[in-house]
Enzyme design. Structure first.
Site, PDB file in Angstrom:
ATOM      1  N   HIS A   1      -5.772 -65.793 -31.309  1.00 12.77           N
ATOM      2  CA  HIS A   1      -6.071 -64.580 -32.070  1.00 12.77           C
ATOM      3  C   HIS A   1      -7.542 -64.236 -31.933  1.00 12.77           C
ATOM      4  CE1 HIS A   1      -8.311 -66.113 -35.609  1.00 12.77           C
ATOM      5  NE2 HIS A   1      -7.554 -67.189 -35.507  1.00 12.77           N
ATOM      6  N   CYS A   2      -7.843 -62.966 -32.147  1.00 12.05           N
ATOM      7  CA  CYS A   2      -9.229 -62.511 -32.216  1.00 12.05           C
ATOM      8  C   CYS A   2      -9.459 -62.078 -33.661  1.00 12.05           C
ATOM      9  CB  CYS A   2      -9.479 -61.389 -31.209  1.00 12.05           C
ATOM     10  SG  CYS A   2      -8.519 -59.905 -31.536  1.00 12.05           S
ATOM     11  N   ALA A   3     -10.400 -61.216 -33.906  1.00  4.74           N
ATOM     12  CA  ALA A   3     -10.738 -60.826 -35.277  1.00  4.74           C
ATOM     13  C   ALA A   3      -9.653 -60.022 -35.972  1.00  4.74           C
ATOM     14  CB  ALA A   3     -12.041 -60.031 -35.282  1.00  4.74           C
ATOM     15  N   THR A   4      -8.815 -59.324 -35.200  1.00  2.00           N
ATOM     16  CA  THR A   4      -7.814 -58.457 -35.821  1.00  2.00           C
ATOM     17  C   THR A   4      -6.406 -58.617 -35.259  1.00  2.00           C
ATOM     18  OG1 THR A   4      -8.304 -56.667 -34.255  1.00  2.00           O
ATOM     19  CG2 THR A   4      -9.521 -56.662 -36.345  1.00  2.00           C
ATOM     20  N   ARG A   5      -6.257 -59.275 -34.108  1.00  2.00           N
ATOM     21  CA  ARG A   5      -4.970 -59.270 -33.405  1.00  2.00           C
ATOM     22  C   ARG A   5      -4.462 -60.668 -33.075  1.00  2.00           C
ATOM     23  NH1 ARG A   5      -8.453 -56.179 -30.736  1.00  2.00           N
ATOM     24  NH2 ARG A   5      -8.458 -57.557 -28.946  1.00  2.00           N
TER      25      ARG A   5
END
Length: 113
Positions: free
Chosen positions: A24-28
């Site tokens: 995951h990244c910051a939003t996804r």
């Protein structure tokens, strides 16, 4: 948002055994999917906790949002038994290998991996 329930809904729409790798990244949520034809896209589109989805560079990405995506990711990892790929760079290697595997036959090329 109930993070456990969101993880359950994501798994139900994608298929628990249809996820090859996750990060995951910051939003996804960033997923490598074995067979994208098995995804219930309409269910994801209708899910109020999912802000959107898209596929890019061998990754199927589900937008959850900041402050929630990491908790949904943790629940997803716990429910699938997948090893986390966030820190080791394994996720990018899996994506690259998947792209090589699927793109080369279309171009009638062979290359050692």
């Amino acid at each position: 948002m109930n993070h456990q329930e969101v993880a359950d809904r994501v798994l139900n729409t994608i298929g628990k055994n249809n996820i090859q790798a996750a990060a995951h990244c910051a939003t996804r949520l960033r997923l490598v999917i074995k067979d994208e034809s098995k995804i219930d896209q309409q269910a994801l589109d209708d899910d109020a906790d999912v802000k959107g989805t898209f596929e890019t560079n061998g990754q199927y990405q589900i937008i959850i949002g900041p402050g929630d995506v990491d908790k949904v990711y943790d629940a997803l990892i716990a429910k699938t038994g997948l090893r986390t790929c966030l820190k080791s760079g394994q996720f990018d290697m899996i994506v690259q290998k998947r792209m090589i595997t699927y793109e080369l036959p279309q171009q009638s090329l062979t290359a050692p991996i």
